[in-house]
Design an enzyme around this catalytic site. Structure first.
Site, mmCIF file in Angstrom:
data_model
loop_
_atom_site.group_PDB
_atom_site.id
_atom_site.type_symbol
_atom_site.label_atom_id
_atom_site.label_comp_id
_atom_site.label_asym_id
_atom_site.label_seq_id
_atom_site.Cartn_x
_atom_site.Cartn_y
_atom_site.Cartn_z
ATOM 1 N N HIS A 514 125.938 42.013 24.900
ATOM 2 C CA HIS A 514 124.301 42.332 25.369
ATOM 3 C C HIS A 514 123.572 43.085 25.810
ATOM 4 C CE1 HIS A 514 120.284 41.394 23.975
ATOM 5 N NE2 HIS A 514 120.678 39.481 23.487
ATOM 6 N N ASP A 518 121.634 45.409 21.978
ATOM 7 C CA ASP A 518 120.835 44.704 21.205
ATOM 8 C C ASP A 518 120.847 43.697 20.225
ATOM 9 O OD1 ASP A 518 119.425 44.465 24.049
ATOM 10 O OD2 ASP A 518 117.963 46.162 23.615
#
Length: 541
Positions: A514, A518
């Site tokens: 992450h 995304d």
């Protein structure tokens, strides 16, 4: 003019190297392109060639010694050139050491140094550093016994490193006088592994000369040898006639898992050594089973006088098997990835009807063979080109966008897991990818893969579909930003054009870091990936 040659960095992960063999001696003529030495890196022994011409004037790292990258390896210059100024200006320590050695040999009386001098012709062999991440090694098997004659180039032992079980050859000739690390035991790098020298040499003198603390420790071990031999060892097997049974580490592990007594197995390896296939093909003798049954009948209670009670009878037990060096490194690397990179997972289901039909047509062509995994790799390479955010590497100060696409392919081997890399996969055809993967996987399983062939991946694919696994998640292979988990193709009812029909589907799960990827970016990547796999003709352009 003298030229300094330093220990080269032969791989991007290499921090130090070991000189396996010098192919030139001091005073030899050296031409540009001549092989100077064989150097052991973290994954292989590689030839190192000279980029200079002249004479080999000085060797800074002896055979069998390990040194960091950029350490003084050698000096090449004109014949007879004075290199004292070069040595004093760059490597004062080796020069001082050489002078001290000369003083010890020529100026100090024998009576004063006899207790601290290794006898002439005796060599102390240390635990080698066979990998840049190796901190300790395990002796899997000794191929020579104390008292055996050893020639230069003979294989002394098999040593488990963090990457594989590797053969360790002797750089010396003589008699194996002493073994410092027994089979199955682990020891840090540079500990005394063995001593080779003339037959009849006093080992105590050698040990005390090489290292007092080591000698003391070995002395204590020697005193307790008898007691240790009387105790059962988890890795040594003794047959009914008292003779030791020799078996490979993998054979011992399989035997422990299957509950097989190695003393009952006949070995097909060298000198009767038991290997993997011997244990897998072993069938217990019916005689022992009949004997156990007869004993149970003799001791069974009379059914007329006592009620029949049937309860399982057995003995609880366990065996602690030492972790191999490869397993330790896998635990360290994947643990670091899992606990430092914030993982999240995205799963899609892909229609594989067109892919199955296309594969049949492609494989019908002469000399052509591709797998569904090859299709997935090609689709990933093309999707990464459209979604460069997934083809990135996280650094604390900046995110690196890799312009090239190198796809790692997880391959299972006996000792654990390795990841060969298909480089520039986006520029390859399906058939080229298939041939490349087959070649790399074969090298990995036979332990012949080169270090460069396992480095530099920007994305990784792990496929367990061939084992019938429908869906799973993988840990990211850092420094990649994502890894794709490929499940099995399943035939099941699906809805097409408003009707329920029989279809073929496959689940793909993308694990993302992450910090760089995304959720929306990962989802878009999977949409593109699906479009390629469901329409293979788009990958043939």
């Amino acid at each position: 003019m003298a030229v300094i040659v330093n220990m080269p960095r032969l791989s991007d992960t290499m921090e130090e190297g070991t000189v396996a063999t010098w192919l030139k001696n001091v005073g030899d003529k050296v031409e540009e392109g001549d092989i100077l030495a064989e150097i052991e890196t973290d994954k292989a022994t590689m030839e190192f060639e000279s980029f200079n011409e002249g004479y080999l004037l000085h060797i800074g790292i002896k055979e069998g010694d390990t040194a960091p990258v950029d350490s003084l390896l050698a000096i090449i210059g004109d014949e007879g050139e004075d290199i004292s100024a070069v040595l004093s200006g760059n490597v004062e320590a080796p020069e001082t050491e050489e002078k001290q050695e000369t003083a010890t040999e020529e100026n100090i009386p024998v009576a004063e140094t006899s207790s601290a001098t290794i006898p002439e012709g005796v060599e102390v062999v240390k635990m080698p550093r066979l990998s840049d991440t190796m901190e300790e090694g395990t002796v899997a098997t000794w191929l020579k016994n104390v008292g055996d004659k050893v020639e230069e180039g003979d294989i002394l032992a098999e040593i488990e490193t963090d990457k594989a079980t590797m053969e360790f050859e002797s750089f010396y000739s003589g008699t194996l006088l002493y073994v410092g690390i027994k089979e199955g035991e682990s020891s840090p790098v540079d500990e005394v592994l063995a001593i080779i020298g003339p037959e009849g040499t006093d080992i105590n003198v050698v040990l005390s000369a090489s290292s007092a603390p080591v000698a003391q420790a070995v002395s204590e071990v020697s005193k307790q040898e008898t007691k240790k031999e009387e105790k059962a060892s988890p890795i040594e097997v003794v047959s009914t006639d008292g003779k030791r049974v020799f078996a490979s580490p993998l054979a011992k592990k399989i035997a422990a898992d299957k509950g097989v007594n190695l003393a009952d197995v006949t070995g097909s390896g060298d000198n009767g050594r038991i290997v993997k296939k011997d244990v897998e093909n072993f069938k217990p003798s019916t005689a022992s089973t009949s004997s156990n049954t007869a004993t149970q009948k003799e001791t069974a209670p009379d059914a007329k006088t006592q009620p029949a009670i049937y309860a399982p009878v057995g003995e609880e037990g366990f065996e602690d098997v030492k972790n191999s060096s490869m397993r330790k490194v896998i635990a360290k690397v994947l643990g670091k990835s899992k606990f430092t990179a914030p993982h999240f997972y995205l799963t899609i289901e892909v229609d594989m009807d067109n892919a199955k039909a296309s594969r049949v047509q492609i494989n019908s062509l002469p000399d052509t063979k591709i797998s569904f995994n090859d299709m997935v790799l090609k689709a990933c390479a093309m999707a990464l080109r459209k979604h460069p955010q997934v083809n990135t590497t996280w650094n604390d100060d900046a995110t690196r966008y890799n312009k090239h696409i190198h796809i790692g392919v997880a391959v299972s081997v006996d000792e654990g897991l390795v990841v060969p890399v298909v480089k520039f996969a986006d520029q390859m055809s399906l058939t080229t990818i298939g041939a490349s993967v087959k070649d790399l996987a074969g090298k990995a399983r036979s332990k012949k893969i080169a270090p460069a062939e396992m480095e530099g991946s920007t994305f990784t694919v792990s496929n367990l579909g061939m084992f019938g696994i429908l869906e799973f998640t993988s840990i990211i292979n850092q420094p990649n930003s994502a890894i794709l988990s490929v499940g099995a193709i399943v035939e099941k009812p699906v809805v097409k054009n408003g009707e329920i029909v029989v279809g073929n589907t496959m689940k793909l799960t993308l694990a993302c870091d992450h910090r760089t990827v995304d959720g929306a970016v990962g989802a878009q990547f999977l949409q593109t990936l699906r479009s390629y796999i469901e329409n293979p003709v788009t990958m043939l352009a």
